[in-house]
Design a protein around this motif. Structure first.
Motif, short mmCIF file in Angstrom:
data_model
loop_
_atom_site.label_atom_id
_atom_site.label_comp_id
_atom_site.label_asym_id
_atom_site.label_seq_id
_atom_site.Cartn_x
_atom_site.Cartn_y
_atom_site.Cartn_z
N LYS A 1 -45.06 88.19 51.39
CA LYS A 1 -43.60 88.11 51.40
C LYS A 1 -43.17 86.98 50.48
CE LYS A 1 -43.38 91.20 54.65
NZ LYS A 1 -43.77 92.48 54.15
N ARG A 2 -41.89 86.93 50.15
CA ARG A 2 -41.37 85.93 49.22
C ARG A 2 -41.63 84.51 49.74
NH1 ARG A 2 -37.77 86.52 45.14
NH2 ARG A 2 -36.73 84.63 44.42
N LYS A 3 -41.42 84.29 51.04
CA LYS A 3 -41.63 82.96 51.61
C LYS A 3 -43.10 82.53 51.51
CE LYS A 3 -40.58 80.33 55.78
NZ LYS A 3 -40.04 80.36 57.13
N GLU A 4 -44.01 83.46 51.81
CA GLU A 4 -45.45 83.17 51.70
C GLU A 4 -45.83 82.87 50.25
OE1 GLU A 4 -47.66 85.84 55.07
OE2 GLU A 4 -46.89 86.87 53.29
N LEU A 5 -45.32 83.67 49.33
CA LEU A 5 -45.64 83.50 47.92
C LEU A 5 -45.15 82.14 47.42
CD1 LEU A 5 -46.86 84.81 45.41
CD2 LEU A 5 -44.60 85.77 44.93
N THR A 6 -43.96 81.74 47.84
CA THR A 6 -43.42 80.44 47.46
C THR A 6 -44.30 79.32 48.00
OG1 THR A 6 -41.17 81.34 47.47
CG2 THR A 6 -41.39 78.95 47.56
N ARG A 7 -44.71 79.42 49.26
CA ARG A 7 -45.56 78.41 49.88
C ARG A 7 -46.92 78.33 49.17
NH1 ARG A 7 -47.45 79.88 55.31
NH2 ARG A 7 -45.47 80.95 55.23
N TYR A 8 -47.50 79.47 48.86
CA TYR A 8 -48.79 79.49 48.16
C TYR A 8 -48.66 78.88 46.77
CZ TYR A 8 -50.23 82.85 51.78
OH TYR A 8 -50.52 83.47 52.96
N THR A 9 -47.57 79.21 46.08
CA THR A 9 -47.36 78.69 44.73
C THR A 9 -47.22 77.17 44.76
OG1 THR A 9 -46.28 80.74 44.09
CG2 THR A 9 -45.89 78.82 42.69
N ILE A 10 -46.44 76.66 45.70
CA ILE A 10 -46.26 75.21 45.82
C ILE A 10 -47.59 74.54 46.16
CG2 ILE A 10 -45.18 73.40 47.22
CD1 ILE A 10 -42.70 75.25 47.36
N THR A 11 -48.36 75.15 47.03
CA THR A 11 -49.67 74.59 47.40
C THR A 11 -50.59 74.52 46.18
OG1 THR A 11 -49.47 75.47 49.64
CG2 THR A 11 -51.68 74.89 48.90
N VAL A 12 -50.63 75.59 45.40
CA VAL A 12 -51.50 75.62 44.21
C VAL A 12 -51.04 74.58 43.19
CG1 VAL A 12 -52.17 77.01 42.22
CG2 VAL A 12 -52.27 77.99 44.51
N LEU A 13 -49.75 74.52 42.92
CA LEU A 13 -49.25 73.57 41.93
C LEU A 13 -49.48 72.12 42.38
CD1 LEU A 13 -45.91 75.28 40.84
CD2 LEU A 13 -48.07 75.14 39.58
N THR A 14 -49.30 71.84 43.66
CA THR A 14 -49.54 70.50 44.18
C THR A 14 -51.02 70.13 44.06
OG1 THR A 14 -47.72 70.77 45.76
CG2 THR A 14 -49.29 69.02 46.22
N THR A 15 -51.88 71.05 44.42
CA THR A 15 -53.32 70.80 44.34
C THR A 15 -53.76 70.58 42.89
OG1 THR A 15 -53.66 72.17 46.30
CG2 THR A 15 -55.59 71.72 44.95
N VAL A 16 -53.30 71.41 41.99
CA VAL A 16 -53.66 71.27 40.58
C VAL A 16 -53.16 69.94 40.03
CG1 VAL A 16 -53.20 72.19 38.27
CG2 VAL A 16 -53.86 73.73 40.11
N THR A 17 -51.93 69.56 40.37
CA THR A 17 -51.37 68.28 39.91
C THR A 17 -52.18 67.12 40.46
OG1 THR A 17 -49.17 69.26 39.82
CG2 THR A 17 -49.29 66.85 39.85
N PHE A 18 -52.53 67.16 41.74
CA PHE A 18 -53.31 66.10 42.36
C PHE A 18 -54.65 65.93 41.65
CE2 PHE A 18 -56.75 65.00 45.26
CZ PHE A 18 -56.39 63.70 45.59
N PHE A 19 -55.36 67.03 41.45
CA PHE A 19 -56.68 66.94 40.82
C PHE A 19 -56.58 66.53 39.35
CE2 PHE A 19 -58.23 69.30 44.53
CZ PHE A 19 -59.33 68.52 44.82
N ALA A 20 -55.54 66.97 38.65
CA ALA A 20 -55.36 66.56 37.26
C ALA A 20 -55.15 65.06 37.18
CB ALA A 20 -54.18 67.30 36.64
N LEU A 21 -54.30 64.52 38.05
CA LEU A 21 -54.08 63.07 38.08
C LEU A 21 -55.33 62.32 38.50
CD1 LEU A 21 -50.49 62.94 39.61
CD2 LEU A 21 -51.16 62.45 37.24
N PHE A 22 -56.03 62.83 39.50
CA PHE A 22 -57.25 62.19 39.99
C PHE A 22 -58.28 62.08 38.87
CE2 PHE A 22 -61.56 62.76 41.67
CZ PHE A 22 -61.68 61.60 42.43
N PHE A 23 -58.53 63.20 38.18
CA PHE A 23 -59.54 63.18 37.13
C PHE A 23 -59.08 62.38 35.91
CE2 PHE A 23 -61.26 66.91 39.45
CZ PHE A 23 -62.50 66.35 39.73
N ALA A 24 -57.78 62.34 35.66
CA ALA A 24 -57.27 61.50 34.57
C ALA A 24 -57.54 60.03 34.87
CB ALA A 24 -55.79 61.75 34.36
#
Length: 60
Positions: free
Chosen positions: A22-45
């Motif tokens: 559903k739209r709400k689930e997709l939004t939550r999954y997208t935010i989770t993925v973007l947050t995780t990717v940002t965290f790991f990008a900053l961590f490895f930087a």
């Protein structure tokens, strides 16, 4: 040519069986993925910067 048409027909049939989020689930999954990717990008930087500075310090 018949095999290709049959492939697309079966693919369309299978796609109708998929349980799409559903739209709400997709939004939550997208935010989770973007947050995780940002965290790991900053961590490895930061880790990369730290290792680079350590190597510069050792080599000087």
């Amino acid at each position: 040519m018949q095999r290709i048409a049959n492939f697309f027909r079966e693919t369309a049939r299978e796609m109708r069986k998929v349980s799409w989020p559903k739209r709400k689930e997709l939004t939550r999954y997208t935010i989770t993925v973007l947050t995780t990717v940002t965290f790991f990008a900053l961590f490895f930087a930061v880790v990369d910067l730290g290792i680079s500075e350590l190597i510069r310090f050792i080599l000087e």
